[in-house]
Structure formats: structure tokens, C-alpha cells
Design an enzyme around this catalytic site. Sequence first.
Site, PDB file in Angstrom:
ATOM      1  N   ASP A 134     -13.323  19.451  81.579  1.00  0.00           N
ATOM      2  CA  ASP A 134     -12.479  20.517  82.140  1.00  0.00           C
ATOM      3  C   ASP A 134     -12.203  20.195  83.605  1.00  0.00           C
ATOM      4  OD1 ASP A 134     -14.634  22.055  83.921  1.00  0.00           O
ATOM      5  OD2 ASP A 134     -15.587  21.415  82.071  1.00  0.00           O
ATOM      6  N   ASP A 184     -12.883  22.270  86.054  1.00  0.00           N
ATOM      7  CA  ASP A 184     -13.601  23.312  86.778  1.00  0.00           C
ATOM      8  C   ASP A 184     -12.606  24.424  87.127  1.00  0.00           C
ATOM      9  OD1 ASP A 184     -16.257  24.073  87.538  1.00  0.00           O
ATOM     10  OD2 ASP A 184     -15.628  23.948  89.613  1.00  0.00           O
TER      11      ASP A 184
END
Length: 268
Positions: A206, A208
Site C-alpha cells: 500500500d 500508507d
Amino acid sequence: MKIGIIGGSGLYNIEGLTDVEEIYLETPFGKPSDAYIHGKLEGKDVYFLPRHGRGHVYLPSEVPYRANIYGFKMLGVDCIISVSAVGSMKEEIKPGDFVIVTQFFDRTKNRPSTFFGNGIVAHIPFDTPTCPLLNEIIYNACVEEGIPVHKEGTYICIEGPQFSTKAESKIYRSWGVDVIGMTNIPEAKLAREAEIPYSSVALATDYDVWKEGEEVNVEKVLETMAKNIENAKRMLKRVIKNIKPEDLENSPARTALVGAIQTKPEYI
Ligand code: ADE
């Protein structure tokens, strides 16, 4: 040759092992996260440990890191390859990319992070916290397997279990870190104290929360991990095939304790 592997979220087993046995250990630091799964692959002995236990029962702060690394030492592994899910802190590290971790920034607060103390004082060098020789082998394995990989990166380790706030994420990003996770510290410190060459392969799941429109949650992390688990398994198989015992002879880890113990021998 004996190869230790620590699997993080989403990596709970290694495929293709033969002569598989489960080894339960007791250490002076308690029980490791789970049994070590021992088997043969490409003629080498592989010892696999799921960091959070089968069933994922340990928080990052609760993982018995000292017992885990002590257990690997008892088993006599020549090296440890750690695999973990991380958030990406740079646009160019895309979800699905692998990052060979070459530096750490420690933001943990609440974890025993040394085997020393209780009357024995030691200070180990940790300027090169992962094994450059093993890192090279892992990088080459990723390239051979066609896996998108970044040759180096700084991993910031947060305490968790919460993911970061946007403010934290933006500040960490301004510090120039590449990936964010919750588990590689104290693992790497303890492996170094145990004089075991250690490398960490970070799998970006991801962006973040620094990036506009991005969010991070367990579902997203596991979904991206699931897509990349085949890559992780191929990378590991290739490393296990390629690595030779003499490759790690000059690892900085092997001499970590030389001159490190400050306590006078007559006091030990
Ligand atoms: N593990 C996977 N993604 C993460 C993130 N964004 N922050 C901390 N740990 C993670």
C-alpha cells in the site's frame, strides 16, 4: 547449508519442502512464535517460522522476537531471510514491488531489543544492519525471476498496532524513508547480536496514508500480499537454489561480537 526464513502477514508456509517436520523449541526467552517447519529444498535445510504464529495471534509488539532468533541460533542456521508486508513511502515503490532493506529507522517504543543486560554489557556495530552479501543474492534472485525489485531502501519500524496518522506518515516521508512496517526491529538487532547474517525483503502492499486518496487497512494489505505471494515463494526458492555456504563467509554479522562485550570477564 541451513537457511532460516521468517514469514510475515500473508506468508505462512513454504511450498515444495520435502521431509517436513515441526520443531518446537523452548529458549531462555520463552517459546518462539510457533514450531519451526523444517524441510529440504534444493538440497538445503530450510527452517520456516511464521512470525505472528499460525493463525496470526501475536501483535507486532507481542512477537517473541528474542525467542525466535534464539531458536534459529539453536538450530544453527547460516542466515535468516525475513519477509514482511510494508507500506510504501515513495511514489516509485509501487504496491507489489519488493524492496531489499538496507537501513532501518527505529521508532519502536515497547520491545525488548537485546540479549544482553543482567550484568553483561555489549554494544554491537549496527551501521550495516542487513547482510550486504545475502542482499545481493536476494536481489539477483528477484531479477532472475522478473520480480520488480528495489536494490536498497530504508525501513522505518513503528510500534503499531495502529497504522500511522497522516501527519506521522508525512513527517516520516520527509525523513526520506522508503518503506514502513512494524516488525523488523528488534528482529534485525537480535539477529546481529546472535551473529546470524540477516536480510529483509519488504513487500509493498500500500502507499500508507501520505498519498492523497490512499488508505491503508488489513484487507488491502492482505489482498496485495495474496497477489504477490507467488513472487515471494519463487524468490525464496531461487535464493535457496543459488546460495552457497561460502557466499556468507565474510558477512559483517559473523564478527558482530568481536570486541563488543564491555563487561570485564572476571565480572561475568
Ligand atoms: N504493513 C503493511 N502496510 C503497512 C503500513 N502502511 N504501515 C505499517 N505497516 C504496514
